[in-house]
Each structure stands twice: as C-alpha cells, then as structure tokens.
Design a protein around this motif. Structure first.
Motif, PDB file in Angstrom:
ATOM      1  N   LYS A  36       0.846  -1.199   0.000  1.00  0.00           N
ATOM      2  CA  LYS A  36       0.000   0.000   0.000  1.00  0.00           C
ATOM      3  C   LYS A  36       0.884   1.251   0.000  1.00  0.00           C
ATOM      4  CE  LYS A  36      -3.798   0.257   2.857  1.00  0.00           C
ATOM      5  NZ  LYS A  36      -5.038   0.658   2.195  1.00  0.00           N
ATOM      6  N   CYS A  37       0.643   2.161  -0.945  1.00  0.00           N
ATOM      7  CA  CYS A  37       1.399   3.424  -0.951  1.00  0.00           C
ATOM      8  C   CYS A  37       0.945   4.249   0.246  1.00  0.00           C
ATOM      9  CB  CYS A  37       1.145   4.203  -2.244  1.00  0.00           C
ATOM     10  SG  CYS A  37       1.781   5.887  -2.156  1.00  0.00           S
ATOM     11  N   PRO A  38       1.877   4.625   1.139  1.00  0.00           N
ATOM     12  CA  PRO A  38       1.490   5.364   2.337  1.00  0.00           C
ATOM     13  C   PRO A  38       0.897   6.739   2.011  1.00  0.00           C
ATOM     14  CG  PRO A  38       3.749   4.584   2.482  1.00  0.00           C
ATOM     15  CD  PRO A  38       3.328   4.406   1.066  1.00  0.00           C
ATOM     16  N   SER A  39       1.182   7.247   0.804  1.00  0.00           N
ATOM     17  CA  SER A  39       0.674   8.577   0.469  1.00  0.00           C
ATOM     18  C   SER A  39      -0.744   8.528  -0.076  1.00  0.00           C
ATOM     19  CB  SER A  39       1.582   9.250  -0.557  1.00  0.00           C
ATOM     20  OG  SER A  39       2.850   9.438  -0.001  1.00  0.00           O
ATOM     21  N   CYS A  40      -0.963   7.726  -1.115  1.00  0.00           N
ATOM     22  CA  CYS A  40      -2.278   7.742  -1.756  1.00  0.00           C
ATOM     23  C   CYS A  40      -3.141   6.544  -1.344  1.00  0.00           C
ATOM     24  CB  CYS A  40      -2.138   7.796  -3.273  1.00  0.00           C
ATOM     25  SG  CYS A  40      -1.338   6.355  -3.973  1.00  0.00           S
ATOM     26  N   LYS A  71       3.510   7.397  -8.951  1.00  0.00           N
ATOM     27  CA  LYS A  71       2.525   8.430  -9.290  1.00  0.00           C
ATOM     28  C   LYS A  71       2.569   9.575  -8.270  1.00  0.00           C
ATOM     29  CE  LYS A  71      -0.704   5.461 -11.724  1.00  0.00           C
ATOM     30  NZ  LYS A  71      -1.815   4.531 -11.486  1.00  0.00           N
ATOM     31  N   CYS A  72       2.672   9.189  -6.990  1.00  0.00           N
ATOM     32  CA  CYS A  72       2.722  10.210  -5.945  1.00  0.00           C
ATOM     33  C   CYS A  72       4.002  11.031  -6.063  1.00  0.00           C
ATOM     34  CB  CYS A  72       2.660   9.575  -4.563  1.00  0.00           C
ATOM     35  SG  CYS A  72       1.013   9.010  -4.142  1.00  0.00           S
ATOM     36  N   LEU A  73       5.103  10.363  -6.403  1.00  0.00           N
ATOM     37  CA  LEU A  73       6.385  11.054  -6.553  1.00  0.00           C
ATOM     38  C   LEU A  73       6.287  12.109  -7.662  1.00  0.00           C
ATOM     39  CD1 LEU A  73       9.245  10.926  -5.288  1.00  0.00           C
ATOM     40  CD2 LEU A  73       9.925   9.565  -7.254  1.00  0.00           C
TER      41      LEU A  73
HETATM   42 ZN   LIG Z   1       0.901   6.760  -4.088  1.00  0.00          ZN
END
Ligand SMILES: [Zn+2]
Length: 328
Positions: A36-40, A71-73
């Motif tokens: 899981k991406c911690p950002s999104c 993607k978040c980067l």
């Molecule tokens: Zn993300």
C-alpha cells in the motif's frame, strides 16, 4: 542458572547456507500480498515496478524501495517545482532530502535531458541507484557539502598546505570562518576589491555597507546558478537599495579617472601592496609634514587640555623668561 556456551565455530559473521542458523528473515508466508502506498493508499501487488528503488538503509526492510509510489512522486515533484518558482533543481533537492536520496549536481545535470513520457524526478531517482552511487544517501550529500566550507583556522592551514584552496588568511578572516564555501571567498573578495577601488576613502559605516554588498552580490550569483529568478530579483533589489544608502560611487564615475589622482594612487597601493607591508618607507613618508602638524597643533593642545600640562609649541609660543627665549 548460567547458560551453556556453544561450541559452534563459524568462519564468517554473516549468516550463510553453511552456518547452522540461516539468515533471520520473515518467512514468505508473512509477506503481504500487496503493497500500500502510504501517500495515496493505492494497493500494488509488486514493489519493483511501482515504488522507486532506494540506497537508504531506512528502507532495507522494504527491499530498498521508497515508501511512495511513482505516481505520488510525480505529483510531489510538480508541487515542489511550482513552490520553488519553477526551479526544478530545488524541487529535486527537497525530495532527496525527504526520502534520503543522494543529491549532487552531476546527477542533476544527467537528469536534465528527459524523454517526453518520463518525468525528471524518475530519471534522477533511477540514476541515483546506478552502481557508482551505491550506498550514497542524503547523508553523503550533507557530508560532501560540509567539506567545502573551512570550519577552522587549523583546517585552513591544512587545506592551504595541500594546495586545495587559494585564498589568503586575511580573506578568510574578513568574511568569517565556516560561513562560506571555498569557491565563494574569491567571489566575495573580487567584488570587495572592485568596490574599494572605486571608493578608496570609504569610512567605517561605508565599509559595513560594502561588505553587505559583497554578500548580496554572492547571493545574486548563487541565484543565477540555480536559475532562481525570484531570489535573484530580491538580492538585486536589496543591492540597489544598500548601494544608494551607502552613498558609494558607481563604476561609471571611475571611467575617465586615472591612477595619478590622489585617491586612486592610495587605492592602487592598498590593492597591490598593503601599506603595512610596504618596504620603502622613505617613498611614502610624511612629505608635506601633515603628521608633524597634527602633533604640534592638534595632539599637543589636546594633551594639555586633558592632562593639565602646558607643553608649548616649539616654534610659535610667547617666551615667558629670558631662558625660554634663549633655548629656542
Ligand atoms: Zn501513491
């Protein structure tokens, strides 16, 4: 009850197949079936294609991947580029700082040429994982940046002896120890000389302004280097203000002057042969006797006033007795 000592002997400390105990790690069963991406919050089934690689030990447990999806980067890079007035270099630096990525100018330059469908930050991050950058993190960047400043007189002596720097101790002391980078001192010094040349009789107040102007000039050059238009404009505005406040002469006024004028001669001598080191004392001695005048007609009366003494001038005085008269 004391624990029994093991008789097991191993040749290397790092656990391997040959040692009795294998490397301690989580069994495959415990691995998550998604990341899981911690950002999104997006779930990804694979780390490799979705999270950029990292050299930082901070992310060893995540198989050396950054805890942010590609993607978040991308979004983060767009945000910081905007925040820093379209300065991509600063945006890269901020992200490097955040995720413990090695930051250096050669990587920056290498990431400049990008293909249309690949963002610059991804080019930068993937290059920062090339073999020549193994184990390099933002800590490395900080260490590298630190070594460019001279933090003590002792360090200066060593660097000077090794031929690593080409500035004088007087220059270092004028601008301060541990404040500037090695290559910034000559920039400060050059501007300082120019201003002093144009204003050889600057008073103490103006001297303070002159130094500020040198600082601002350095800021302008640094902003230019970083393509930081905002920073440049601010430094430039401050420079103009300070210059006006200081009441200094501009370069233009100097154009038709020549080195024969009184001020320029002194300025010239100061630049190339500092007064205190000047060998031929005869050449620049007190030819018009201004020193003697000071002593006789300014210093002497002041001493009399302060101390109550009554020393008279050797030439101009009213004799009180015959002896006084005859002595002269
Ligand atoms: Zn993300």
């Amino acid at each position: 009850m004391a624990q029994e000592k093991s008789n097991r002997r191993v040749a290397t400390t790092t656990p391997s197949k040959n040692t009795e105990i294998a490397k301690i790690r989580h069994s495959k069963d415990e691995e998550p079936n998604f990341y899981k991406c911690p950002s999104c919050g997006t779930n990804y089934t694979k780390l490799d294609d979705n999270f950029p690689s990292s050299q930082s030990e901070l992310y060893a447990g995540w198989n050396y991947h950054l805890p942010v999806c590609k993607k978040c980067l991308d979004q983060m890079f767009v945000h910081y580029t905007e925040a820093y007035g379209n300065n991509e270099d600063l945006a890269v630096r901020r992200i490097c700082e955040k995720y413990d990525i090695y930051y250096c100018t050669s990587l920056l330059n290498a990431s400049r040429k990008i293909t249309k469908n690949r963002s610059r930050i991804h080019t930068y991050v993937s290059r920062s994982n090339l073999t020549q950058y193994i184990k390099k993190t933002f800590d490395t960047t900080l260490d590298e940046e630190r070594t460019n400043t001279i933090s003590s007189i002792e360090e200066y002596d060593v660097k000077k002896a090794n031929g690593e720097i080409n500035i004088t101790k007087a220059t270092l002391k004028r601008w301060g120890v541990g404040v500037f980078e090695d290559d910034e001192y000559p920039i400060l010094e050059e501007h300082y000389k120019m201003l002093k040349e144009n204003n050889p009789n600057a008073d103490n107040n103006q001297e303070i302004f002159i130094r500020s102007l040198c600082h601002l000039n350095l800021l302008m050059i640094k902003a230019l280097k970083n393509k930081d238009l905002d920073g440049y404009t601010k430094a430039n505005g401050e420079y103009a203000k300070t210059f006006k406040q200081a009441g200094l002469k501009t370069v233009e006024e100097k154009d038709n002057s020549n080195d024969e004028t009184f001020c320029m001669t002194l300025g010239f001598i100061s630049d190339y042969t500092p007064e205190e080191f000047y060998q031929d004392k005869e050449l620049y001695k007190d030819h018009d006797d201004i020193g003697e005048y000071m002593e006789r007609h300014i210093l002497r009366p002041l001493i009399n006033l302060e101390t109550g003494s009554s020393t008279r001038d050797k030439e101009y005085f009213v004799p009180e007795t015959e002896e006084d008269y005859e002595e002269e």
